[in-house]
Design a protein around this motif. Structure first.
Motif, PDB file in Angstrom:
ATOM      1  N   ARG A 429       0.857  -1.182   0.000  1.00 31.13           N
ATOM      2  CA  ARG A 429       0.000   0.000   0.000  1.00 31.13           C
ATOM      3  C   ARG A 429       0.893   1.231   0.000  1.00 31.13           C
ATOM      4  NH1 ARG A 429      -1.545  -1.910   5.786  1.00 31.13           N
ATOM      5  NH2 ARG A 429      -0.040  -0.810   7.103  1.00 31.13           N
ATOM      6  N   GLY A 430       0.332   2.362  -0.350  1.00 33.94           N
ATOM      7  CA  GLY A 430       1.095   3.602  -0.363  1.00 33.94           C
ATOM      8  C   GLY A 430       1.560   3.999   1.029  1.00 33.94           C
ATOM      9  N   ARG A 431       2.773   4.632   1.112  1.00 32.06           N
ATOM     10  CA  ARG A 431       3.307   5.100   2.400  1.00 32.06           C
ATOM     11  C   ARG A 431       2.468   6.257   2.935  1.00 32.06           C
ATOM     12  NH1 ARG A 431       8.124   4.375   4.798  1.00 32.06           N
ATOM     13  NH2 ARG A 431       8.909   3.357   2.917  1.00 32.06           N
ATOM     14  N   GLN A 432       2.158   6.241   4.223  1.00 31.41           N
ATOM     15  CA  GLN A 432       1.368   7.307   4.844  1.00 31.41           C
ATOM     16  C   GLN A 432       2.197   8.589   4.937  1.00 31.41           C
ATOM     17  OE1 GLN A 432      -1.019   6.200   8.209  1.00 31.41           O
ATOM     18  NE2 GLN A 432      -0.617   8.151   9.244  1.00 31.41           N
ATOM     19  N   VAL A 433       1.622   9.703   4.504  1.00 30.59           N
ATOM     20  CA  VAL A 433       2.273  11.020   4.552  1.00 30.59           C
ATOM     21  C   VAL A 433       1.442  11.939   5.428  1.00 30.59           C
ATOM     22  CG1 VAL A 433       3.012  13.014   3.202  1.00 30.59           C
ATOM     23  CG2 VAL A 433       3.263  10.702   2.256  1.00 30.59           C
ATOM     24  N   GLU A 434       2.088  12.686   6.342  1.00 26.65           N
ATOM     25  CA  GLU A 434       1.371  13.592   7.239  1.00 26.65           C
ATOM     26  C   GLU A 434       1.910  15.011   7.078  1.00 26.65           C
ATOM     27  OE1 GLU A 434       0.831  14.276  12.035  1.00 26.65           O
ATOM     28  OE2 GLU A 434       0.924  12.219  11.229  1.00 26.65           O
ATOM     29  N   ARG A 435       1.032  15.986   6.868  1.00 27.26           N
ATOM     30  CA  ARG A 435       1.387  17.390   6.747  1.00 27.26           C
ATOM     31  C   ARG A 435       0.793  18.153   7.933  1.00 27.26           C
ATOM     32  NH1 ARG A 435       0.362  18.569   0.266  1.00 27.26           N
ATOM     33  NH2 ARG A 435       1.833  16.981  -0.509  1.00 27.26           N
ATOM     34  N   GLU A 436       1.620  18.536   8.830  1.00 21.77           N
ATOM     35  CA  GLU A 436       1.185  19.153  10.075  1.00 21.77           C
ATOM     36  C   GLU A 436       0.439  20.460   9.800  1.00 21.77           C
ATOM     37  OE1 GLU A 436       3.087  20.621  14.348  1.00 21.77           O
ATOM     38  OE2 GLU A 436       4.327  19.563  12.871  1.00 21.77           O
ATOM     39  N   GLY A 437      -0.763  20.606  10.395  1.00 20.28           N
ATOM     40  CA  GLY A 437      -1.555  21.819  10.303  1.00 20.28           C
ATOM     41  C   GLY A 437      -2.323  22.001   9.016  1.00 20.28           C
ATOM     42  N   TRP A 438      -2.152  21.074   8.074  1.00 25.99           N
ATOM     43  CA  TRP A 438      -2.809  21.251   6.765  1.00 25.99           C
ATOM     44  C   TRP A 438      -4.315  21.258   6.887  1.00 25.99           C
ATOM     45  CZ3 TRP A 438      -6.317  18.968   3.590  1.00 25.99           C
ATOM     46  CH2 TRP A 438      -6.322  19.351   2.233  1.00 25.99           C
ATOM     47  N   ALA A 439      -4.884  20.367   7.677  1.00 25.91           N
ATOM     48  CA  ALA A 439      -6.337  20.255   7.781  1.00 25.91           C
ATOM     49  C   ALA A 439      -6.938  21.516   8.393  1.00 25.91           C
ATOM     50  CB  ALA A 439      -6.721  19.033   8.609  1.00 25.91           C
ATOM     51  N   THR A 440      -6.272  22.072   9.416  1.00 26.97           N
ATOM     52  CA  THR A 440      -6.784  23.285  10.062  1.00 26.97           C
ATOM     53  C   THR A 440      -6.790  24.452   9.078  1.00 26.97           C
ATOM     54  OG1 THR A 440      -5.957  22.531  12.202  1.00 26.97           O
ATOM     55  CG2 THR A 440      -6.434  24.884  11.973  1.00 26.97           C
ATOM     56  N   ALA A 441      -5.685  24.616   8.351  1.00 32.11           N
ATOM     57  CA  ALA A 441      -5.608  25.714   7.379  1.00 32.11           C
ATOM     58  C   ALA A 441      -6.651  25.551   6.279  1.00 32.11           C
ATOM     59  CB  ALA A 441      -4.206  25.760   6.782  1.00 32.11           C
ATOM     60  N   PHE A 442      -6.867  24.295   5.844  1.00 36.45           N
ATOM     61  CA  PHE A 442      -7.845  24.046   4.792  1.00 36.45           C
ATOM     62  C   PHE A 442      -9.256  24.419   5.245  1.00 36.45           C
ATOM     63  CE2 PHE A 442     -10.939  21.076   2.922  1.00 36.45           C
ATOM     64  CZ  PHE A 442     -10.797  21.392   1.573  1.00 36.45           C
ATOM     65  N   ARG A 443      -9.615  24.031   6.446  1.00 33.24           N
ATOM     66  CA  ARG A 443     -10.950  24.346   6.958  1.00 33.24           C
ATOM     67  C   ARG A 443     -11.151  25.853   7.060  1.00 33.24           C
ATOM     68  NH1 ARG A 443      -9.837  19.980  10.569  1.00 33.24           N
ATOM     69  NH2 ARG A 443     -11.054  18.126  10.034  1.00 33.24           N
ATOM     70  N   GLU A 444     -10.126  26.573   7.571  1.00 34.16           N
ATOM     71  CA  GLU A 444     -10.255  28.032   7.714  1.00 34.16           C
ATOM     72  C   GLU A 444     -10.443  28.694   6.361  1.00 34.16           C
ATOM     73  OE1 GLU A 444      -6.720  29.107   9.782  1.00 34.16           O
ATOM     74  OE2 GLU A 444      -7.494  28.495  11.753  1.00 34.16           O
ATOM     75  N   LYS A 445      -9.671  28.250   5.382  1.00 29.49           N
ATOM     76  CA  LYS A 445      -9.760  28.822   4.041  1.00 29.49           C
ATOM     77  C   LYS A 445     -11.136  28.596   3.424  1.00 29.49           C
ATOM     78  CE  LYS A 445      -7.685  28.372  -0.553  1.00 29.49           C
ATOM     79  NZ  LYS A 445      -6.629  27.684  -1.352  1.00 29.49           N
ATOM     80  N   MET A 446     -11.634  27.379   3.518  1.00 27.06           N
ATOM     81  CA  MET A 446     -12.905  27.035   2.893  1.00 27.06           C
ATOM     82  C   MET A 446     -14.083  27.657   3.625  1.00 27.06           C
ATOM     83  SD  MET A 446     -11.753  25.551   0.331  1.00 27.06           S
ATOM     84  CE  MET A 446     -13.297  25.115  -0.443  1.00 27.06           C
ATOM     85  N   THR A 447     -13.975  27.788   4.955  1.00 30.14           N
ATOM     86  CA  THR A 447     -15.037  28.440   5.723  1.00 30.14           C
ATOM     87  C   THR A 447     -15.178  29.894   5.290  1.00 30.14           C
ATOM     88  OG1 THR A 447     -14.700  26.960   7.602  1.00 30.14           O
ATOM     89  CG2 THR A 447     -15.838  29.037   8.030  1.00 30.14           C
ATOM     90  N   ALA A 448     -14.033  30.577   5.129  1.00 33.18           N
ATOM     91  CA  ALA A 448     -14.069  31.978   4.703  1.00 33.18           C
ATOM     92  C   ALA A 448     -14.655  32.108   3.304  1.00 33.18           C
ATOM     93  CB  ALA A 448     -12.653  32.568   4.748  1.00 33.18           C
ATOM     94  N   LYS A 449     -14.280  31.227   2.419  1.00 34.58           N
ATOM     95  CA  LYS A 449     -14.780  31.271   1.047  1.00 34.58           C
ATOM     96  C   LYS A 449     -16.278  31.057   0.998  1.00 34.58           C
ATOM     97  CE  LYS A 449     -13.861  29.357  -3.530  1.00 34.58           C
ATOM     98  NZ  LYS A 449     -13.017  28.414  -4.312  1.00 34.58           N
ATOM     99  N   LYS A 450     -16.778  30.137   1.828  1.00 33.96           N
ATOM    100  CA  LYS A 450     -18.219  29.843   1.856  1.00 33.96           C
ATOM    101  C   LYS A 450     -18.996  31.039   2.370  1.00 33.96           C
ATOM    102  CE  LYS A 450     -21.465  26.272   3.348  1.00 33.96           C
ATOM    103  NZ  LYS A 450     -21.612  24.991   4.047  1.00 33.96           N
ATOM    104  N   ALA A 451     -18.439  31.715   3.431  1.00 34.52           N
ATOM    105  CA  ALA A 451     -19.103  32.890   3.994  1.00 34.52           C
ATOM    106  C   ALA A 451     -19.166  34.026   2.972  1.00 34.52           C
ATOM    107  CB  ALA A 451     -18.363  33.334   5.250  1.00 34.52           C
ATOM    108  N   GLU A 452     -18.082  34.217   2.215  1.00 41.10           N
ATOM    109  CA  GLU A 452     -18.058  35.262   1.187  1.00 41.10           C
ATOM    110  C   GLU A 452     -19.076  35.000   0.099  1.00 41.10           C
ATOM    111  OE1 GLU A 452     -14.866  37.156  -2.004  1.00 41.10           O
ATOM    112  OE2 GLU A 452     -14.144  36.001  -0.298  1.00 41.10           O
ATOM    113  N   THR A 453     -19.236  33.750  -0.236  1.00 39.56           N
ATOM    114  CA  THR A 453     -20.233  33.367  -1.261  1.00 39.56           C
ATOM    115  C   THR A 453     -21.651  33.719  -0.803  1.00 39.56           C
ATOM    116  OG1 THR A 453     -18.815  31.577  -2.031  1.00 39.56           O
ATOM    117  CG2 THR A 453     -21.143  31.452  -2.657  1.00 39.56           C
ATOM    118  N   LYS A 454     -21.944  33.443   0.466  1.00 38.70           N
ATOM    119  CA  LYS A 454     -23.282  33.741   0.990  1.00 38.70           C
ATOM    120  C   LYS A 454     -23.570  35.237   0.997  1.00 38.70           C
ATOM    121  CE  LYS A 454     -23.889  29.654   3.891  1.00 38.70           C
ATOM    122  NZ  LYS A 454     -24.060  29.148   5.268  1.00 38.70           N
ATOM    123  N   ARG A 455     -22.530  36.087   1.328  1.00 38.98           N
ATOM    124  CA  ARG A 455     -22.724  37.534   1.346  1.00 38.98           C
ATOM    125  C   ARG A 455     -22.996  38.065  -0.056  1.00 38.98           C
ATOM    126  NH1 ARG A 455     -18.370  37.333   5.071  1.00 38.98           N
ATOM    127  NH2 ARG A 455     -16.910  37.925   3.416  1.00 38.98           N
ATOM    128  N   GLY A 456     -22.371  37.448  -1.045  1.00 39.55           N
ATOM    129  CA  GLY A 456     -22.558  37.895  -2.438  1.00 39.55           C
ATOM    130  C   GLY A 456     -23.941  37.573  -2.932  1.00 39.55           C
TER     131      GLY A 456
END
Length: 456
Positions: A429-456
């Motif tokens: 199977r493929g080797r497991q790769v971990e990127r520290e903090g990636w999930a938190t940054a992704f959620r923050e980015k997408m949450t902001a984008k979703k909020a901007e879409t609703k305001r528009g």
């Protein structure tokens, strides 16, 4: 058949169109107990010692003709074209039986439940001096059935059609099944005298009784159970015959020491073998070719066909065993596992959520959840071999042909394409790769984008 008995033959009438079935399948090819009705009649003839069997078909019944040709033994096909009654149908078998010297029974391809004992009694009546023997049944509601008019000791005086019967004759409850036996010479000689001087312009087999009596010959009625003689002209008749068959097999199983938790929900095939001390839970279906040995357990909602289940093995719930599945003693197949053409040795286990197709699983091996034997490349099937005591981790795919050696371990999530040596660990199977903090940054980015879409 006793050694002193004369030779025996059977003519099976199967040329009926079966229009009431409302099906493109020939009427006698519809199954009861997991096999075509015509096969029941062929088997009956064989059990009664018939050395020759002739099945009368129509030339247009290609599927039936091919099926009869595929059956083993001395079976011939004769053609009735066009159909002109039961007497005409039997006459169509004369050439196939040319030179036969012995007794002849006429059976029907749509009557799957006739017992062998009844046919033996018919043949016995001929050996005891009757020229014609007719199988009849008693019923509370004779309706439009032809009546068998008898004198003492079952001697048959006449067969009277209901429409032609007197009020006194209509009170007779012994009815004609159509099954008839006579010496072959007598039957074909009398058939030559049958005319079609009747409302339908057909040649009736039943006329043989009157003709024989007119020659001063004795005829005999033989009684059989009404359920035994059910004929299937419609899907409703077919369902009734199936219900009778299943009720009998369930009773046989219970009387033979099998535990059926909910008998009415268990369905057997004509050749199902269940040994004593087997436990069968509700809603289990046995297709043809299944044997279950003593002490095994078949749990609820399982389907088995062409499978062998060893002593103390366990199947299900919600399992499927397909043809070629062989479970040795104490093997275990759990919920949502499908096994096809695989031999599971003693104590092997596949507890849940797996497809195991074409292979061998050694004694004590354990197959983890989600395991797949990848046995087909779109053109050919290949085999997977698992050694004794091997362990296959969950969610693994074994790409056949492949062998996992004795005692080897395959890590969960592996796709195994090469053989694994005995005692080895294989992880594919493929080797497991971990990127520290990636999930938190992704959620923050997408949450902001979703909020901007609703305001528009």
């Amino acid at each position: 058949m006793s050694q002193t008995s004369r030779s025996r033959a059977a003519v099976i009438l199967a040329a009926g169109k079966g229009t009431r079935m409302k099906s493109s399948l020939p009427k006698v090819m519809h199954p009861v107990g997991g096999r075509p009705m015509v096969d029941w009649s062929v088997d009956l003839a064989r059990k009664a010692g018939c050395a020759k069997i002739v099945v009368v078909c129509q030339p247009s019944q290609g599927l039936l003709i091919e099926h009869v040709a595929s059956l083993s033994g001395d079976i011939q096909v004769a053609f009735q074209d066009p159909p002109m009654g039961t007497g005409h149908a039997v006459r169509c078998a004369a050439d196939a039986l040319a030179g036969f010297q012995g007794d002849l029974v006429v059976l029907y391809g749509d009557s799957p439940l006739v017992p062998t004992d009844a046919i033996e009694e018919l043949f016995a009546s001929l050996e005891e001096g009757a020229t014609v023997g007719v199988l009849g049944f008693d019923t509370r509601d004779p309706g439009l059935y032809g009546r068998l008019i008898t004198s003492g000791h079952g001697e048959l005086e006449a067969i009277v059609e209901a429409r032609e019967a007197t009020p006194e004759q209509l009170l007779v409850t012994l009815c004609n099944s159509g099954v008839m036996a006579a010496g072959a010479d007598d039957m074909f000689r009398l058939l030559e005298k049958v005319t079609n001087d009747n409302a339908k312009g057909e040649y009736y087999l039943t006329d043989l009784v009157g003709l024989a009596r007119g020659e001063g010959k004795r005829c005999q009625a033989v009684r059989c159970g009404e359920e035994d003689l059910i004929g299937c002209d419609s899907k409703a008749d077919l369902a009734e015959a199936e219900a009778i068959f299943q009720a009998r097999r369930r009773r046989e199983a219970l009387d033979g020491g099998v535990t059926l938790i909910a008998p009415d929900t268990v369905f057997f095939a004509y050749d199902t073998v269940i040994e004593p001390d087997v436990v069968i839970e509700p809603n289990v279906v046995f297709g043809p070719g299944v044997t279950v040995r003593s002490g095994a357990q078949i749990r609820a909602f399982s389907h088995l066909e062409g499978a062998q289940v060893g002593q103390f093995a366990s199947v299900g719930p919600f399992a499927r065993l397909r043809p070629g599945a062989v479970l040795d003693q104490a093997a275990f197949v759990g919920n949502f596992v499908e096994v096809k053409n695989v031999h599971m040795a003693e104590g092997a286990k596949a507890s849940h959520l797996s497809y195991l197709g074409d292979g061998e699983i050694g004694a004590g091996a354990n197959i983890g959840a989600g395991t797949i034997f990848c046995n087909y490349d779109g053109f050919f099937k290949y085999r997977t071999t698992i050694g004794d005591g091997a362990f296959i981790g969950s969610n693994s795919a074994l790409v056949a042909p492949v062998t996992v050696g004795e005692g080897a371990i395959v890590g969960s999530g592996s796709v195994v394409t090469k053989d694994v040596a005995a005692g080895a660990l294989a992880v594919a199977r493929g080797r497991q790769v971990e990127r520290e903090g990636w999930a938190t940054a992704f959620r923050e980015k997408m949450t902001a984008k979703k909020a901007e879409t609703k305001r528009g």
